[in-house]
Design a protein around this motif. Structure first.
Motif, PDB file in Angstrom:
ATOM      1  N   GLN A 184      47.421  12.075  63.245  1.00  0.00           N
ATOM      2  CA  GLN A 184      48.249  11.812  64.413  1.00  0.00           C
ATOM      3  C   GLN A 184      48.943  13.106  64.811  1.00  0.00           C
ATOM      4  O   GLN A 184      49.623  13.718  63.982  1.00  0.00           O
ATOM      5  CB  GLN A 184      49.287  10.731  64.097  1.00  0.00           C
ATOM      6  N   PRO A 185      48.770  13.537  66.052  1.00  0.00           N
ATOM      7  CA  PRO A 185      49.443  14.757  66.480  1.00  0.00           C
ATOM      8  C   PRO A 185      50.963  14.619  66.370  1.00  0.00           C
ATOM      9  O   PRO A 185      51.516  13.535  66.576  1.00  0.00           O
ATOM     10  CB  PRO A 185      49.021  14.916  67.951  1.00  0.00           C
ATOM     11  N   HIS A 186      51.619  15.704  66.041  1.00  0.00           N
ATOM     12  CA  HIS A 186      53.074  15.681  65.990  1.00  0.00           C
ATOM     13  C   HIS A 186      53.634  15.438  67.390  1.00  0.00           C
ATOM     14  O   HIS A 186      53.139  15.980  68.381  1.00  0.00           O
ATOM     15  CB  HIS A 186      53.606  17.001  65.430  1.00  0.00           C
ATOM     16  N   GLY A 187      54.648  14.585  67.448  1.00  0.00           N
ATOM     17  CA  GLY A 187      55.249  14.230  68.731  1.00  0.00           C
ATOM     18  C   GLY A 187      54.523  13.128  69.462  1.00  0.00           C
ATOM     19  O   GLY A 187      54.867  12.809  70.603  1.00  0.00           O
ATOM     20  N   VAL A 188      53.522  12.527  68.821  1.00  0.00           N
ATOM     21  CA  VAL A 188      52.713  11.464  69.434  1.00  0.00           C
ATOM     22  C   VAL A 188      52.788  10.222  68.552  1.00  0.00           C
ATOM     23  O   VAL A 188      52.867  10.310  67.333  1.00  0.00           O
ATOM     24  CB  VAL A 188      51.244  11.912  69.593  1.00  0.00           C
ATOM     25  N   SER A 189      52.761   9.037  69.189  1.00  0.00           N
ATOM     26  CA  SER A 189      52.720   7.770  68.460  1.00  0.00           C
ATOM     27  C   SER A 189      51.389   7.069  68.707  1.00  0.00           C
ATOM     28  O   SER A 189      50.873   7.085  69.826  1.00  0.00           O
ATOM     29  CB  SER A 189      53.858   6.846  68.915  1.00  0.00           C
ATOM     30  N   ARG A 190      50.852   6.443  67.660  1.00  0.00           N
ATOM     31  CA  ARG A 190      49.625   5.642  67.766  1.00  0.00           C
ATOM     32  C   ARG A 190      49.878   4.284  67.126  1.00  0.00           C
ATOM     33  O   ARG A 190      50.361   4.209  65.986  1.00  0.00           O
ATOM     34  CB  ARG A 190      48.464   6.334  67.049  1.00  0.00           C
TER      35      ARG A 190
END
Length: 291
Positions: free
Chosen positions: A170-176
């Motif tokens: 998961q990219p930092h600063g992103v929510s999944r």
């Protein structure tokens, strides 16, 4: 050791790792938790200033500030070190903790999937890992016991027992949402295990595959200590996959390949983790064993 009565769930130790932040806020606002009447829960956003600024940390990495020496430092201008002392008093103190279990939730940009990180080889942790593995067969179990539990500088060691949940990629600063749901399943499985442990009702766990940390491996550097190449293209996104002696692990910018040396197979993880760029760490290695 005593039963598990109090559990602290921590998110936001790194301000750009959003799964823990989201799940701590959701639980604190009443997300259904069937174990609310079984354990005393505490929900903590560890580094609110970093969360608000959407940065990993303000001054230094909070999850490296919980060594005994740091916590005993009487005067510091480092924001995260001062936060660490406050959290240590809230959850610990480390030398005599009041919290039975601290669960610290993290995200990684590496393709590690759902990973349970344990810091001590003991029946409690081994059975927890086996219970989780039986319910989530794809989960990875990573044991970092190269030093003793109390020597680790991680936030979770402020508890009598402590674990880390590492979820990616998961990219930092992103929510999944898929990652959020994985984390929720991991937490519920850990709660189930602790309840069974308290009631001495834990079923016997068969052996399972786990990984034990060996070392961190840096990128190849030039004479100016600058990164001179990248993780080999055949290794990317293959966390916890076997790499044999002689397999390529780096490709320099001029095209030259660098191969794994040594005498045994390794299992890289945290491959190309974005947060390790400043430390020039390309990946960590582990051995695989039956636990």
């Amino acid at each position: 050791m005593s039963t598990i009565k109090s559990i602290a769930i921590v998110g936001g130790t790194h301000g750009t790792e959003l799964t823990g932040i989201n799940i701590v806020k959701a639980l604190d606002k009443g997300l259904t938790n069937q174990f609310d009447d079984v354990f005393k829960f505490e929900y903590i956003i560890a580094n609110p200033s970093a969360v608000a600024a959407n940065v990993r940390f303000i001054d230094v990495d909070l999850n490296r500030q919980f060594g005994i020496h740091n916590l005993s430092c009487s005067n510091s201008r480092l924001y995260e070190l001062n936060i660490a002392k406050v959290l240590d008093q809230k959850l610990g103190p480390k030398h005599s903790p009041r919290t039975d279990l601290v669960i610290d939730i993290h995200n990684t940009t590496s393709a590690m999937g759902a990973t349970l990180i344990l810091l001590e080889d003991s029946p409690f942790y081994r059975n927890m890992a086996g219970y989780l593995k039986a319910r989530m067969p794809d989960v990875n179990i990573l044991l970092e016991d190269e030093i003793s539990y109390l020597e680790h500088p991680y936030l979770c060691t402020t508890g009598k027992r402590g674990i880390m949940l590492e979820l990616g990629c998961q990219p930092h600063g992103v929510s999944r949402m898929d990652i959020f749901l994985q984390c929720e399943t991991m937490l519920q499985s850990v709660f189930e295990y602790c309840d069974l442990y308290n009631r001495d009702a834990m079923p016997e766990q068969p052996t399972f595959d786990a990984y034990r940390l060996i070392e961190n491996v840096q990128f190849p550097l030039n004479e100016e200590e600058e990164v001179a190449g990248l993780v080999h293209e055949t290794l990317l996104d293959r966390d916890f996959c076997a790499v044999e002696v002689g397999d390529p692990i780096f490709r320099l910018f001029d095209g030259t390949e660098i191969f794994l040396t040594g005498t045994h197979t390794v299992y890289p993880h945290f491959i190309n983790e974005a947060a390790y760029r400043n430390s020039k760490v390309a990946f960590a290695t582990a051995t695989k064993f039956k636990w």
